[in-house]
Design a protein around this motif. Structure first.
Motif, PDB file in Angstrom:
ATOM      1  N   ARG A  77       5.748   4.629   5.197  1.00  0.00           N
ATOM      2  CA  ARG A  77       7.006   5.114   6.063  1.00  0.00           C
ATOM      3  C   ARG A  77       6.584   5.206   7.342  1.00  0.00           C
ATOM      4  O   ARG A  77       7.377   4.766   8.468  1.00  0.00           O
ATOM      5  CB  ARG A  77       7.460   6.397   5.508  1.00  0.00           C
ATOM      6  N   SER A 107       0.204  -1.563  -3.348  1.00  0.00           N
ATOM      7  CA  SER A 107       1.063  -0.373  -3.080  1.00  0.00           C
ATOM      8  C   SER A 107       2.008  -0.343  -4.478  1.00  0.00           C
ATOM      9  O   SER A 107       2.138  -1.054  -5.229  1.00  0.00           O
ATOM     10  CB  SER A 107       1.902  -0.527  -2.079  1.00  0.00           C
ATOM     11  N   SER A 108       2.810   0.774  -4.443  1.00  0.00           N
ATOM     12  CA  SER A 108       3.669   1.023  -5.631  1.00  0.00           C
ATOM     13  C   SER A 108       5.105   0.397  -5.044  1.00  0.00           C
ATOM     14  O   SER A 108       5.528   1.022  -4.339  1.00  0.00           O
ATOM     15  CB  SER A 108       3.772   2.512  -5.996  1.00  0.00           C
ATOM     16  N   PHE A 109       5.763  -0.523  -5.779  1.00  0.00           N
ATOM     17  CA  PHE A 109       6.965  -0.929  -5.439  1.00  0.00           C
ATOM     18  C   PHE A 109       7.380  -1.894  -6.677  1.00  0.00           C
ATOM     19  O   PHE A 109       6.635  -2.522  -7.511  1.00  0.00           O
ATOM     20  CB  PHE A 109       7.253  -1.837  -4.274  1.00  0.00           C
ATOM     21  N   SER A 140      12.488  -0.364  -5.066  1.00  0.00           N
ATOM     22  CA  SER A 140      11.725   0.662  -4.987  1.00  0.00           C
ATOM     23  C   SER A 140      10.541   0.567  -4.206  1.00  0.00           C
ATOM     24  O   SER A 140       9.865  -0.394  -4.665  1.00  0.00           O
ATOM     25  CB  SER A 140      11.951   1.676  -6.296  1.00  0.00           C
ATOM     26  N   GLY A 141       9.996   1.623  -3.361  1.00  0.00           N
ATOM     27  CA  GLY A 141       8.787   1.680  -2.891  1.00  0.00           C
ATOM     28  C   GLY A 141       8.763   0.611  -1.716  1.00  0.00           C
ATOM     29  O   GLY A 141       9.731   0.447  -1.002  1.00  0.00           O
ATOM     30  N   HIS A 142       7.651   0.322  -1.245  1.00  0.00           N
ATOM     31  CA  HIS A 142       7.314  -0.637  -0.315  1.00  0.00           C
ATOM     32  C   HIS A 142       6.359  -1.763  -0.499  1.00  0.00           C
ATOM     33  O   HIS A 142       5.353  -1.484  -1.110  1.00  0.00           O
ATOM     34  CB  HIS A 142       6.782   0.394   0.958  1.00  0.00           C
ATOM     35  N   ALA A 145      10.963  -2.398   2.969  1.00  0.00           N
ATOM     36  CA  ALA A 145      11.394  -1.061   2.161  1.00  0.00           C
ATOM     37  C   ALA A 145      12.575  -1.105   1.230  1.00  0.00           C
ATOM     38  O   ALA A 145      12.817  -2.532   1.085  1.00  0.00           O
ATOM     39  CB  ALA A 145      11.916  -0.248   3.360  1.00  0.00           C
ATOM     40  N   SER A 174      -0.079   4.283   0.221  1.00  0.00           N
ATOM     41  CA  SER A 174       0.683   5.490   0.121  1.00  0.00           C
ATOM     42  C   SER A 174       2.152   5.126   0.612  1.00  0.00           C
ATOM     43  O   SER A 174       2.344   4.572   1.260  1.00  0.00           O
ATOM     44  CB  SER A 174      -0.016   6.996   0.401  1.00  0.00           C
ATOM     45  N   GLN A 175       3.041   5.950  -0.036  1.00  0.00           N
ATOM     46  CA  GLN A 175       4.265   5.863   0.219  1.00  0.00           C
ATOM     47  C   GLN A 175       4.498   6.577   1.692  1.00  0.00           C
ATOM     48  O   GLN A 175       5.092   6.131   2.734  1.00  0.00           O
ATOM     49  CB  GLN A 175       5.397   6.397  -0.729  1.00  0.00           C
TER      50      GLN A 175
END
Length: 429
Positions: free
Chosen positions: A53, A155-157, A198-200, A128, A48-49
Motif C-alpha cells: 500500500r 507477495s500474497s495475492f 485480492s492482495g497486491h 491492487a 507485506s500488504q
C-alpha cells in the motif's frame, strides 16, 4: 513442380527447427535481490500488504501507447507504476541470480548459441485489487530489444495471472508467495494481466536486449538438409517462366528497427539460417523483409458479434505498451477465398532497412506455419448481405526471407525499389 518444390521446402524447414517457446519462466530465490524505493525505503521480500500500500502511494497511474499519443485509461490499463528513477537495486548481488537465469531463459526461447541477453530495468508495477491490463504488445524501446522480462516479487495475492499468446497457444503464469518468478516473452507476443481479486501483484519489468555481436551467422547447419533445400530452390527457379523470387514467411512479427539477422526470434532464427545456407548453395541471394498478409475467408459468426478491431499502429515508436482491443471473436472458417502478400520493407543490398512496396504472387510464397494459425493484428467480419457476405478478412504482419537467383538480382531489386535501380543505372552510365 514449382508448387511441390515450395511446399516441400516449407515442410522441411518446419520439421528442421528445434522446439522453441515464445515465452518461458524460471523461479529464483530472493536472497540476491535487494531493492529500495525512494519515498518508501527498503523492500523486504516477501512484500507485506502494508508495504504494498505504501508503494501505491508513491506510484503514478500507468499509461499506454495509442498511435502518436500516450493515453491514461483505466478501462484499458489499470495499475500503479513506479519509474526506474525511484528504484535502487544492488546490481552486483542481483546479477549473481539474474545473469544465469537469463542464460537459461535464452535457451528456452531458442536464441542462437552464443547469444547473450541483457536486462534493462523499465519500471515497477503494483496491481491492487481489481486492477488489470488488457491484451497488448510491448513496445520495442531499443533497436536491440527482442523480448520483455517480468520479475514477480513474492507477495500474497489472488488472480493477476499473466497470459502470453502466440501461434494459437496461450501460456499462463502465476506468481509465488516465497520465490521470485521470472517470465520472458518475445516482444511481439500479445499478453494480458487478468484482474487481481485480492492482495497486491508486484513486478519489476525489464527490456531484454541482445548484446552486440550475438549473430547467428556462424551457426552450424545440417549440410545434407541444406543441400536438399537447395535442390528445392533449383526446382522452384528451374525455367524462364518460373517466379523471380521465393518468399518464405516467418512465424514472428518484426519492426523496421528490429529487422536484423541477429535478432530473429525462436524457430525463425533456425529456419532462416538454414534457408540462407541453401540459397548460397543454389547460387541465390537472400534478404530479410517485412510482409503484410491479407486473407479473406468464408466464415460464420457463432456468437453474432460484428465490428472491427485493430492494433494501434507504430507500436515500435513509443516507450509505453500499446493496446490491442481484444475483440477478434471465434469464427467458423470454411474456405479461403483469396489472399495477398505485400513486402513492406527489406534489408537493402548495401545494408540498412529500406521501405519497399512489392505485391507478391501466390506462386512465390510459402510458409511452415499458415497465417490462419497465427493471431491477426486486425480482423473484420461481414455478415450476410443478400448477395454477398459471411466473410472474414484478416490482416497479419510477418517477417520473411526473400530468395532469388543471382542471375535475376537486378530485376528483383529494381521491381521492389525502382529508385535504387535508377541510381544503379545512373552510376553505370
Amino acid at each position: 513442380r514449382m508448387t511441390a518444390a515450395r511446399d516441400h521446402l516449407a515442410a522441411m524447414l518446419g520439421g528442421a527447427a528445434s522446439p522453441a517457446a515464445s515465452s518461458a519462466s524460471r523461479s529464483a530465490p530472493t536472497s540476491d535481490l535487494q531493492i529500495e524505493v525512494r519515498g518508501v525505503g527498503p523492500i523486504r521480500l516477501p512484500v507485506s500488504q502494508a508495504r504494498a500500500r505504501q508503494l501505491c502511494k508513491v506510484a503514478r497511474p500507468a499509461r499506454y501507447g495509442r498511435g502518436e499519443h500516450t493515453i491514461f485509461d483505466r478501462g484499458v490499463r489499470d495499475t500503479w507504476e513506479i519509474p526506474k528513477s525511484r528504484i535502487k537495486i544492488d546490481a552486483r548481488r542481483w546479477n549473481k541470480t539474474l545473469r544465469p537465469a537469463l542464460d537459461r531463459l535464452g535457451r528456452d526461447l531458442g536464441l542462437p548459441a552464443g547469444s547473450k541477453l541483457r536486462a534493462e530495468l523499465h519500471s515497477m508495477l503494483v496491481y491492487a485489487r481489481g486492477q488489470f491490463f488488457v491484451q497488448h504488445q510491448d513496445s520495442e524501446k531499443d533497436d536491440t530489444m527482442i523480448a520483455s522480462l517480468v520479475v514477480g516479487l513474492p507477495s500474497s495475492f489472488k488472480g493477476g495471472a499473466l497470459e502470453v499468446q502466440h501461434g494459437g497457444e496461450t501460456a499462463t503464469y502465476r506468481g509465488s508467495k516465497q520465490a521470485l518468478s521470472l517470465v520472458a516473452f518475445y516482444s511481439d507476443c500479445r499478453h494480458q494481466v487478468k484482474p487481481v481479486t485480492s492482495g497486491h501483484r508486484i513486478v519489476l519489468t525489464y527490456n531484454l536486449l541482445l548484446r552486440p555481436g550475438a549473430a547467428a551467422s556462424g551457426a552450424v547447419v545440417d549440410a545434407k538438409l541444406a543441400e536438399r533445400l537447395a535442390r528445392c530452390l533449383h526446382e522452384h527457379f528451374a525455367s524462364s517462366e518460373s517466379p523471380d523470387r521465393l518468399v518464405y514467411l516467418l512465424d514472428h512479427e518484426y519492426t523496421r528497427r528490429g529487422l536484423d539477422w541477429a535478432r530473429l526470434k525462436g524457430t525463425d532464427a533456425q529456419r532462416a539460417t538454414l534457408l540462407a545456407a541453401a540459397a548460397q548453395r543454389a547460387e541465390c541471394d537472400q534478404t530479410l523483409a517485412l510482409a503484410d498478409v491479407h486473407e479473406t475467408w468464408s466464415a460464420y459468426e457463432p456468437q453474432h458479434r460484428h465490428g472491427r478491431w485493430s492494433r494501434w499502429d507504430d507500436w515500435d515508436d513509443w516507450d509505453d505498451d500499446d493496446f490491442d482491443d481484444d475483440g477478434i471473436g471465434d469464427y467458423d472458417l470454411e474456405e479461403m477465398i483469396e489472399s495477398d502478400v505485400t513486402l513492406d520493407s527489406w534489408i537493402a543490398p548495401k545494408g540498412g532497412v529500406e521501405q519497399v512496396r512489392l505485391s507478391v504472387r501466390d506462386d512465390e510464397v510459402c510458409a511452415s506455419t499458415p497465417s490462419g494459425e497465427l493471431q491477426p493484428y486486425s480482423s473484420e467480419y461481414e455478415g450476410y448481405m443478400g448477395n454477398w457476405g459471411n466473410t472474414l478478412d484478416r490482416w497479419y504482419h510477418r517477417g520473411a526471407v526473400v530468395v532469388w537467383p543471382q542471375s535475376r538480382a537486378f530485376v528483383v531489386q529494381a521491381e521492389a525499389a525502382p529508385s535504387w535501380a535508377l541510381d544503379e543505372l545512373a552510376a553505370s552510365v
